[in-house]
Write an enzyme that holds these catalytic residues in place. Structure first.
Site, short mmCIF file in Angstrom:
data_model
loop_
_atom_site.label_atom_id
_atom_site.label_comp_id
_atom_site.label_asym_id
_atom_site.label_seq_id
_atom_site.Cartn_x
_atom_site.Cartn_y
_atom_site.Cartn_z
N LYS B 78 45.42 9.15 88.92
CA LYS B 78 43.95 9.16 88.03
C LYS B 78 43.33 7.73 87.88
CE LYS B 78 42.26 10.73 83.72
NZ LYS B 78 42.31 11.76 82.43
N SER B 158 39.77 15.62 79.97
CA SER B 158 39.13 14.51 81.53
C SER B 158 39.29 14.18 82.97
CB SER B 158 39.23 13.07 80.92
OG SER B 158 40.57 12.74 80.59
N SER B 182 43.20 16.11 77.13
CA SER B 182 43.01 15.80 79.26
C SER B 182 44.28 16.33 80.14
CB SER B 182 42.53 14.14 79.12
OG SER B 182 41.28 14.71 79.15
#
Lengths: 95, 498
Positions: B78, B158, B182
């Site tokens: 990420k 997210s 998330s």
């Protein structure tokens, strides 16, 4: 509690954000919606409840004040939008 | 032969160790597939050259019998974990050109055990969002599609680049971060396993901060076993993070058998939400019955402050965010507006153009609740209610070993028509936020499909630092649900994958 246009202007100034008139209007309505929804936090009784700051530690540990790494000025300014002699350059502050 | 990209992390590890294929081969297979599915927009910055060099080094180690835990296994990172020498953007224009001079602890741990990093994964800007619609680098598409429509769906957020990439086999596993859901919500939307460890289990050092009392790194994986394998490497005590926990890591080997005999599983009545689709409630109830049939004890419990968790979160997280994001001023790194004449203008123009709308909205909320005259009414009040939420869980764990809930109140929704009311969008996190507020470990496991063929997930929430219990129930749910991953079910794939 409803959020007024004045609130939006005050908060945007504190947060160093410029909002156009239409953005102010939109934020006024969206933040009002959010803060009306948040009103339900007035229901639970919390008079004798201590605020919870962290779920992991009661107080922040304090490090010894000693140098562990250093001499990395070039790495530190490597991402600066503008730098000279390993210093950050900013627009003139004092007239 | 099965395609190398469709293997699980553990299958690939065994294949590499048995010399059935090389690290370079499995890395190249993933790079090829990343190029083929570029339109999903899962990666912001692919790093093929670095990945192949790492894979080559891994092959040497494998040949010399020096393989480490994740040797030669290609994963995705990420884009909020700082990567030394590689652009790290957190999905924001304000960091669009930021190249860290150091590596985050979590990504360093993964590199130290030999994993191969394929690239940096897309995400909502500063991890603020539940649909991956707020990234400066554009939305990510969910590789799943409904069986009654070809409309593009959101991958959740997210960690939406992470969930899309793992689901489409563009990496074997991915890192994510979870502040209010998330990791777990995007895992659910893409039919994956998502694990949020206990707060403090993984170091936050080198993770771009959103809300520091909540942020926690964790994996998105194809299976529960893979999740344990990733967590084992990602987690560590780190003196560089003051909130890192010096706790022993439990042994997962017995937990992964998923034996639930005698396990006391709590089912909280407050997690039945008005307007929640009947199919989600039915899936949850069926799972409880199946677990009972395997010898678990199902116990009705109450978490009375559940309904306050979401509004509490939407005060505390923006408050911390407004404080954390004050550092973006155009002086030391990242975007600087070229037209600024004075310092005040530099701050204003840089922040106004550098941040997207969702981030600005949360900065404004946070600044408001921390400002004079509102601090006690909002911020302090929210911190008090947060303690009540923690108390709810503490009382529950006196009666039960673990708690079973749905992960989300809905399946993935359309990219084109997301909810316009911010409060409706926030409701995506209604079942994931309470565990975040209390810092508890929680896993989402895919449990079935909705009527129109989209993945739905169930969540196990455990007591603090008992990731072993969470994985134990997760493994049992995975076995019972016998869920088929997307690439085992290619007709459900966007653009009818060939």
């Amino acid at each position: 509690m409803a959020v007024t246009r004045q609130d939006v202007k005050r908060v945007a100034k504190l947060a160093k954000l410029d909002l156009s008139e239409s953005q102010e209007k939109e934020m006024e309505s969206q933040l009002s919606r959010i803060f009306e929804w948040v009103e339900k936090l007035n229901e639970p009784k919390t008079a004798n409840i201590e605020p919870l700051v962290s779920v992991s530690v009661d107080s922040m540990p304090i490090d010894q004040d000693e140098v562990r790494e250093g001499d990395q000025a070039e790495a530190i300014v490597a991402n600066a939008p503008e730098s000279t002699l390993n210093m950050f350059v900013v627009p003139k502050i004092v007239e | 032969m099965t395609e190398l990209t469709s293997l699980t992390l553990l299958e690939a590890k065994k294949g590499l160790e048995a010399k059935e294929f090389s690290a370079v081969e499995i890395t190249q297979a993933h790079l090829d597939r990343m190029a083929k599915f570029e339109s999903l927009n899962a990666y912001i910055t692919p790093t093929p050259d670095q990945a192949l060099a790492q894979a080559k080094a891994s092959d040497e180690r494998l040949a010399n019998g020096k393989a480490r835990k994740l040797e030669g296994l290609p994963i995705g990172m990420k884009d909020l974990f700082c990567s030394k020498g590689i652009k790290t953007t957190a999905g924001s224009k304000i960091l669009h050109n930021f190249v860290p001079s150091y590596e985050s602890t979590v990504s360093q741990n993964l590199l130290d055990e030999g994993s191969v990093v394929l690239g940096k994964l897309n995400m909502d800007e500063f991890a603020m969002g539940s649909a991956n619609l707020t990234s400066h680098f554009g939305p990510v598409l969910n590789p799943w599609k409904a069986n009654d429509s070809d409309e593009a769906l959101v991958p959740g957020g997210s960690s939406g680049g992470s969930s899309a990439a793992v689901a489409a086999d563009l990496c074997l596993a991915a890192t994510g971060s979870d502040t209010g859901g998330s990791i777990r919500q995007p895992a659910t939307f893409c039919g994956l396993v998502g694990l949020k460890p206990s707060y403090g289990r993984c170091s936050r050092w080198g993770m771009v901060a959103f809300a520091s009392s909540l942020d926690q790194a964790g994996p998105l994986t194809k299976t529960v076993e893979d999740s344990a394998l990733m967590l084992d490497v990602m987690a560590s005590y780190d003196p560089k993070d003051a909130t890192s926990a010096p706790e022993e890591m439990p042994d997962f080997t017995t937990a992964l058998k998923g034996d639930v005999k005698g396990l006391k599983i709590g089912v909280p009545s407050e997690y039945v939400m008005d307007g929640m689709p009947a199919e989600i409630k039915a899936l949850w109830e069926k799972m409880a019955l199946d677990l009972k049939a395997e010898g678990a004890e199902i116990i009705d419990i109450s978490l009375p402050h559940t309904h306050y968790a979401l509004p509490t979160y939407y005060i505390i997280a923006p408050a911390e965010a407004s404080s954390n994001l004050a550092r973006y001023d155009g002086v030391r790194y990242g975007f600087r507006h070229p037209d600024a004449k004075g310092i005040e203008e530099l701050y204003k123009l840089t922040r106004t153009e550098g941040f997207g709308d969702e981030v600005k909205r949360r900065i404004l909320i946070g600044t408001h609740v921390l400002s004079a005259g509102y601090y006690d009414a909002y911020y302090l009040k929210a911190q008090k209610v947060r303690r009540l939420i923690v108390h709810d869980f503490e009382a529950a764990y006196e009666k039960v070993d673990i708690i079973l809930t749905p992960t989300t109140p809905n399946a993935a929704f359309s990219v084109k028509n997301p909810p316009t009311d911010p409060v409706v969008m926030f409701l995506n996190d209604i079942f994931t936020v309470p565990a975040s507020m209390a810092g508890l470990p929680a896993i989402s496991v895919p449990a079935g499909l909705s009527g129109n063929g989209l993945p739905l997930g169930l969540q196990a929430i455990g007591p603090k630092f008992q990731e072993d219990q969470v994985l134990r129930l997760g493994a049992a749910m995975e076995r019972i649900a016998a869920f088929s991953r997307l690439t085992q079910n290619p007709s459900a794939m966007i653009g009818a994958a060939s």
